[in-house]
Design an enzyme around this catalytic site. Structure first.
Site, PDB file in Angstrom:
ATOM      1  N   GLY A  15      54.999  -7.859  -1.366  1.00 41.10           N
ATOM      2  CA  GLY A  15      54.492  -7.342  -2.329  1.00 41.10           C
ATOM      3  C   GLY A  15      54.424  -7.874  -3.593  1.00 41.10           C
ATOM      4  O   GLY A  15      54.160  -9.016  -3.394  1.00 41.10           O
ATOM      5  N   CYS A  16      55.064  -6.962  -4.811  1.00 44.42           N
ATOM      6  CA  CYS A  16      54.713  -8.250  -6.116  1.00 44.42           C
ATOM      7  C   CYS A  16      55.391  -9.050  -6.008  1.00 44.42           C
ATOM      8  O   CYS A  16      56.366  -8.797  -5.899  1.00 44.42           O
ATOM      9  CB  CYS A  16      54.737  -7.510  -7.158  1.00 44.42           C
ATOM     10  SG  CYS A  16      54.750  -8.119  -8.791  1.00 44.42           S
ATOM     11  N   PHE A  17      54.762 -10.431  -6.139  1.00 44.76           N
ATOM     12  CA  PHE A  17      55.585 -12.018  -6.077  1.00 44.76           C
ATOM     13  C   PHE A  17      56.168 -11.517  -7.065  1.00 44.76           C
ATOM     14  O   PHE A  17      57.772 -12.286  -6.920  1.00 44.76           O
ATOM     15  CB  PHE A  17      54.844 -12.844  -5.745  1.00 44.76           C
ATOM     16  CG  PHE A  17      53.910 -13.137  -7.215  1.00 44.76           C
ATOM     17  CD1 PHE A  17      54.483 -12.642  -8.185  1.00 44.76           C
ATOM     18  CD2 PHE A  17      52.207 -14.211  -6.520  1.00 44.76           C
ATOM     19  CE1 PHE A  17      52.724 -13.137  -8.901  1.00 44.76           C
ATOM     20  CE2 PHE A  17      51.613 -14.514  -7.754  1.00 44.76           C
ATOM     21  CZ  PHE A  17      52.127 -13.732  -9.129  1.00 44.76           C
ATOM     22  N   SER A  18      56.664 -10.204  -8.518  1.00 41.94           N
ATOM     23  CA  SER A  18      57.799 -10.882  -9.390  1.00 41.94           C
ATOM     24  C   SER A  18      58.901 -10.475  -9.226  1.00 41.94           C
ATOM     25  O   SER A  18      60.198 -10.578  -9.170  1.00 41.94           O
ATOM     26  CB  SER A  18      57.228 -10.158 -10.977  1.00 41.94           C
ATOM     27  OG  SER A  18      56.609 -10.648 -11.461  1.00 41.94           O
TER      28      SER A  18
END
Length: 163
Positions: A15-18
Site C-alpha cells: 500500500g502507501c509507501f509512507s
C-alpha cells in the site's frame, strides 16, 4: 542507497509507501529505508506516473538491515502484520508484494506466506501477495522520504479491520 558490508537489502510493497517505510524504520536493526517504485516497465517514473496506473510499478520500500540484529524472517513478520495481504489492491501501484533478491529470500517469503495461509488467520481467504524477483528500484522524490518525520506527525499503525 549505499550499503555497508554485512548489511542486506529487502524490498516490500504493502500500500502507501509512507506507512510501510514508517513501520520498518521503527524496527531495531533496520539501518536505512527508501520509499520508491519497482516492479514496472517505465524506466524512471515519478509519483504522478506511478499513480496513473500506467507504469506497472508498485509503491515500495527498500530496506537496508543488519541480519545480526534483525532477520529477514522478522522483516517478513512485520510485513504481514502491517497490512491485509488478502485484500486485492484497488490500484495496481498499491499492491502487496515481496520483491526478492536471492533464492533464499524467495524461499523464506514463500514459506512465510504458506505458514500464514495455513494458520487460519484469514479464515480461508487466499493471500494475494506477489512474491516477485526484484528489478530496478527507483527512489521516490525527496519529499516522500521519511514523510511522517518531515510533516511533524507520528506514525500509528492502521486499525486491523481484517482481524
Amino acid at each position: 542507497m549505499q550499503t555497508s558490508p554485512g548489511l542486506e537489502i529487502a524490498i516490500f510493497a504493502a500500500g502507501c509507501f509512507s506507512d510501510v517505510e514508517a513501520a520498518f524504520r521503527r524496527l531495531d536493526g533496520v539501518v536505512a529505508t527508501e520509499a520508491g517504485y519497482t516492479g514496472g516497465t517505465t524506466p524512471n517514473p515519478d509519483y504522478e506516473q506511478v499513480c496513473s496506473g500506467t507504469t506497472g510499478h508498485a509503491e515500495a520500500v527498500r530496506i537496508a538491515f543488519d541480519p545480526a540484529v534483525v532477520t529477514y524472517d522478522q522483516l517478513l513478520d512485520l510485513f504481514w502484520d502491517i497490512h491485509n495481504p488478502t485484500q486485492p489492491a484497488e490500484e495496481p501501484y498499491e499492491r502487496s508484494a515481496i520483491f526478492y533478491s536471492s533464492e533464499e529470500q524467495k524461499n523464506r517469503a514463500e514459506a512465510s506466506r504458506d505458514r500464514l495461509q495455513a494458520s487460519g488467520k484469514y479464515r480461508g481467504i487466499k493471500i494475494v501477495t506477489g512474491i516477485i524477483p526484484a528489478s530496478r528500484f527507483r527512489k521516490a522524490e525527496e519529499h516522500h522520504q521519511q514523510f511522517y518525520e518531515k510533516c511533524g506527525r507520528s506514525y500509528t499503525a492502521t486499525v486491523k479491520y481484517w482481524e
